[in-house]
Design an enzyme around this catalytic site. Structure first.
Site: not given
Ligand SMILES: O=C(O)[C@H](O)COP(=O)(O)O
Length: 328
Positions: A244-246, A275, A303-304
């Site tokens: 959930t980082a990058r 993305e 990306h939520i």
């Protein structure tokens, strides 16, 4: 100081503060403008101008409040002659040239405290969905397929959960995981972090013992592709990866290879390496992305992770509080 000079000093000082003019480059919770206007800050909203258009006018502003729409690179910062602070509503600062901003004496403010709870809850949600095959089995049932043995899940209890990057987000994950009875370990570049929820270990130790890995890192030279073929080869077999980082913390080709070989049992990805390019430009073809989109072993969200009703307000409030602490 004689009264006359003291009054003049106060007037000049407060006048300067009250005239701070802020450019808002992304939509955020309205409390930012409401609370800061009440303290004398003025605003211009600009949610659509391009980088070049913003560049033309940035020297008219004392501050910028931004999420990630426009890169505040070296060129931009050198044009921003009067910029006193940049407030990033969110955690990641990779759209800001931090080194140049510091060199120019621009204060940088971010607000990971505002979305850490949302991220932590989503990490747990993703983990449970993945390990219990909840998305796949639900889709099957809706299509009239009733499979039980194939959808047998796994428990978190008694397993080892490795967190890489132990800042706001990592710690929030550990705090919640405690209730699941997992052994929680973490690795961070800062040494000797004392913590009530998890124990700090070397990266090697984490690789040897973790059944799950959750990434909570910024993106920079040392974290770009931190999860690559070499890293994965040193991991235990059959581990789960949560990112959930990058997106660029993970080398997608290495991830795909490890999913295909079975080394990685499942992956939950809220961020992807390509993305924007992949989803905003449908011309971009990418076999690895195609694999991830079609794999039963993978959950992908847009990306939520930090994106809840509550975090919208908390992010804004943290930013306001930090600005007022320094500039009111
Ligand atoms: O860095 C963050 O806080 C999150 O990734 C959200 O980023 P965004 O503001 O670009 O949505």
């Amino acid at each position: 100081m004689p009264q006359k000079f003291f009054s003049a000093f106060v007037l000049k000082y407060s006048k300067k503060k009250s005239k701070m003019k802020i450019l808002l480059l992304d939509k955020n919770h309205p409390l930012i403008e409401k609370q800061l206007s009440a303290k004398g800050f003025t605003f211009e909203e600009d949610f659509t101008s391009t980088y070049d258009e913003v560049l033309e006018k940035i020297s008219n502003f004392d501050a910028v409040i931004i999420r990630s729409r426009i890169p505040l690179d070296e060129n931009f910062l050198r044009h921003a002659k009067h910029l006193k602070f940049i407030a990033r509503v969110g955690a990641g600062m990779e759209n800001i040239n931090v080194k140049v901003a510091e060199e120019l004496g621009i204060t940088l403010i971010n607000s990971p405290e505002g979305n850490r709870d949302a991220v932590a809850e989503q990490v747990l949600g993703m983990l449970l969905l993945l390990m219990n095959r909840l998305i796949i089995s639900s889709e099957e049932v809706k299509k009239g397929i009733w499979k039980r043995e194939e959808n047998r899940g796994e428990e978190i209890l008694g397993k080892t959960f490795g967190i890489i990057g132990y800042g706001n987000m990592g710690k929030a994950v550990a705090k919640r995981l405690q209730g699941f009875g997992a052994k929680i370990i973490f690795h961070d570049i800062l040494p000797n972090l004392q913590d009530e929820f998890a124990s700090q270990v070397s990266l090697e130790e984490l690789q040897q013992s973790a059944d799950f890995i959750s990434l909570h890192l910024p993106i920079n030279e040392s974290t770009h592709y931190i999860i690559n073929e070499d890293f994965i080869s040193k991991m235990k077999n059959n581990f789960y990866l949560i990112n959930t980082a990058r997106g660029k913390n993970v080398e997608t080709s290495a991830l795909v290879k490890a999913l295909k070989s079975g080394k990685i049992k499942g992956a939950a990805l809220d961020v992807l390496e390509f993305e924007k390019a992949s989803f905003e430009n449908i011309e971009v073809k990418n076999d690895n992305l195609e694999f991830l989109l079609n794999s039963e072993k993978v959950i992908i969200t847009p990306h939520i992770a930090g994106w809840t009703v509550e975090s919208k307000e908390k992010l804004a409030q943290v930013i306001v509080d930090k600005i007022l602490l320094k500039y009111s």
